[in-house]
Design a protein around this motif. Structure first.
Motif, short mmCIF file in Angstrom:
data_model
loop_
_atom_site.label_atom_id
_atom_site.label_comp_id
_atom_site.label_asym_id
_atom_site.label_seq_id
_atom_site.Cartn_x
_atom_site.Cartn_y
_atom_site.Cartn_z
N ARG A 9 -5.50 -28.83 -32.00
CA ARG A 9 -5.60 -28.28 -33.35
C ARG A 9 -4.22 -28.21 -33.99
O ARG A 9 -3.27 -27.71 -33.39
CB ARG A 9 -6.23 -26.89 -33.27
N VAL A 10 -4.13 -28.72 -35.23
CA VAL A 10 -2.84 -28.84 -35.90
C VAL A 10 -2.93 -28.32 -37.33
O VAL A 10 -3.86 -28.65 -38.07
CB VAL A 10 -2.38 -30.32 -35.94
N ASP A 11 -1.94 -27.52 -37.72
CA ASP A 11 -1.75 -27.11 -39.11
C ASP A 11 -0.69 -28.04 -39.70
O ASP A 11 0.51 -27.81 -39.54
CB ASP A 11 -1.30 -25.65 -39.18
N THR A 12 -1.14 -29.10 -40.34
CA THR A 12 -0.21 -30.11 -40.84
C THR A 12 0.71 -29.56 -41.92
O THR A 12 1.91 -29.88 -41.95
CB THR A 12 -1.00 -31.32 -41.39
N GLY B 139 3.35 -27.77 -40.17
CA GLY B 139 3.93 -28.47 -39.03
C GLY B 139 3.73 -27.76 -37.71
O GLY B 139 4.54 -27.92 -36.78
N GLN B 140 2.64 -27.01 -37.60
CA GLN B 140 2.42 -26.19 -36.40
C GLN B 140 1.34 -26.80 -35.50
O GLN B 140 0.22 -27.05 -35.94
CB GLN B 140 2.02 -24.77 -36.78
N TRP B 141 1.71 -27.02 -34.26
CA TRP B 141 0.75 -27.44 -33.24
C TRP B 141 0.16 -26.17 -32.66
O TRP B 141 0.80 -25.46 -31.90
CB TRP B 141 1.46 -28.26 -32.18
N MET B 142 -1.08 -25.88 -33.00
CA MET B 142 -1.65 -24.58 -32.71
C MET B 142 -2.29 -24.48 -31.33
O MET B 142 -2.27 -23.42 -30.70
CB MET B 142 -2.68 -24.22 -33.79
N GLU B 143 -2.88 -25.58 -30.88
CA GLU B 143 -3.67 -25.51 -29.65
C GLU B 143 -3.82 -26.90 -29.07
O GLU B 143 -4.15 -27.84 -29.80
CB GLU B 143 -5.04 -24.92 -30.02
N ALA C 238 -15.18 -36.37 -34.98
CA ALA C 238 -15.32 -37.10 -36.23
C ALA C 238 -14.45 -36.45 -37.29
O ALA C 238 -13.96 -35.33 -37.13
CB ALA C 238 -16.78 -37.12 -36.69
N ARG C 239 -14.24 -37.18 -38.39
CA ARG C 239 -13.57 -36.63 -39.55
C ARG C 239 -14.30 -37.12 -40.80
O ARG C 239 -14.72 -38.28 -40.87
CB ARG C 239 -12.10 -37.05 -39.62
N ASN D 283 -9.76 -23.38 -40.19
CA ASN D 283 -8.96 -23.19 -38.98
C ASN D 283 -8.48 -24.53 -38.42
O ASN D 283 -8.19 -24.64 -37.23
CB ASN D 283 -9.78 -22.44 -37.93
N PHE D 284 -8.43 -25.55 -39.29
CA PHE D 284 -7.91 -26.87 -38.92
C PHE D 284 -8.74 -27.49 -37.78
O PHE D 284 -8.21 -28.17 -36.92
CB PHE D 284 -6.43 -26.79 -38.53
N ASN D 285 -10.04 -27.23 -37.85
CA ASN D 285 -10.90 -27.64 -36.74
C ASN D 285 -12.14 -28.38 -37.21
O ASN D 285 -13.08 -28.58 -36.44
CB ASN D 285 -11.32 -26.39 -35.94
#
Length: 320
Positions: free
Chosen positions: A73-76, A79-83, A142-143, A155-157
């Motif tokens: 999981r990423v918050d682009t 720039g945060q790599w969350m999980e 998928a996206r 939640n970027f998921n």
């Protein structure tokens, strides 16, 4: 001089790094060993790989930054790599860390999101801004791209469709806590597990099942074509599950195209059989086609990482 990006794709077994042009041309590339045990270990592997790459390769273009695809999981925007895996979270401001280390702006995204971004610029996006990218490999994700924007979710998921239930009667328990998820039946790992599960009912199967060794999709196809009843059961079950998944996504997102990627889809066999399980009324608005990606599956995330960097550098909004 052509602008280029240093693109990085973190996978489960490898880190692929390459210098990439806006047209998606990979000028040079190199593979390095990876780890996805935890985010800190993976970050150190990434930094070591980038350092080695820059020492070993001459930059051919005007390098404007670093684009990166990672698992999890990423918050682009931040720039945060969350999980890295569900339940294994150690949030790291990876983009800032890479920027400080290499003095180049860095942008990061999830690997499947990167593949969808590559499709949006280099692939199906040249025909439509409304499509679904479905990746079927060891797992399923998928996206959705709607009006040229990749949907990220609160939640970027968004797009973790491997956990969409396609069989309400199933007793198969998924790691997500639900039963009957499509990943249980149709991912590469899922089909292996189903083969093992049903094998006692088919003692004369031509499939070889060994402890600690996965039954591959290619083995299942070979047995399916030879009318092996176990292979037929497992693969038909997978086809029905992906058909349900695909039609559900069509109903929810109203795309004009469906693009498939991932190891299970690579040679087109699965899609050629999948279409026979689809309802004509449900897919009537898929006017731009249902197809396997034309982008090299071994390079699509790398090109996606580069696509992200070029778009972010220009200030182009990539996410809804």
């Amino acid at each position: 001089m052509t602008q280029t990006v240093l693109a990085v794709d973190l996978g489960g077994t490898k880190i692929l790094i390459g210098e990439v042009t806006p047209a998606g041309e990979i000028l040079t590339s190199e593979k390095y060993p990876s780890t996805v045990v935890d985010q800190r270990s993976a970050t150190e592997k990434i930094k070591a790989a980038i350092k080695n790459y820059l020492q070993q390769h001459s930059i051919q273009g005007d390098l404007i930054g670093i684009g990166m695809c990672v698992v999890g999981r990423v918050d682009t925007d931040h720039g945060q790599w969350m999980e890295i895996h569900p339940g294994l979270s150690d949030p790291i401001f990876l983009a800032d860390e890479i920027t400080q280390t290499f003095q180049l702006p860095c942008w990061i995204t999830n690997d499947v999101s990167g593949a969808a971004l590559a499709e949006s610029i280099l692939g199906i996006g040249q025909e439509t801004g409304n499509f679904v990218y479905i990746n079927i490999g060891t797992g399923i994700a998928a996206r959705v791209v709607a009006d040229h924007q990749l949907i990220k979710g609160g939640n970027f998921n968004a797009g973790e469709v491997g956990h969409m239930v396609v069989d309400m009667r199933s007793d198969d328990l998924c790691t997500c806590g639900r039963k009957g998820c499509v990943e249980l039946f149709a991912s590469g790992l899922g089909m292996h597990n189903q083969t093992v599960k049903f094998a006692p009912d088919y003692p004369n199967t031509m499939l070889t099942i060994e402890e600690g060794k996965r039954v591959t999709f290619q083995e299942l196809i070979g047995a399916y074509e030879a009318n092996d009843p176990l292979a037929r059961k497992v693969v038909d079950q997978a086809l029905q599950a992906v058909a349900a998944l695909t039609m559900n996504l069509i109903r929810v997102s109203d795309p004009e195209a469906i693009i498939f990627g991932g190891g299970v889809m690579n040679d087109g066999w699965f899609l050629n059989h999948l279409v026979t399980f689809l309802n004509a009324k449900t897919i009537r608005f898929i006017t731009k086609g249902m197809r396997v990606t034309t982008l090299n599956p071994n390079e699509v995330a790398l090109k996606g990482a580069a696509t992200l960097a070029f778009m972010m550098k220009k200030g182009v909004k990539t996410y809804a």
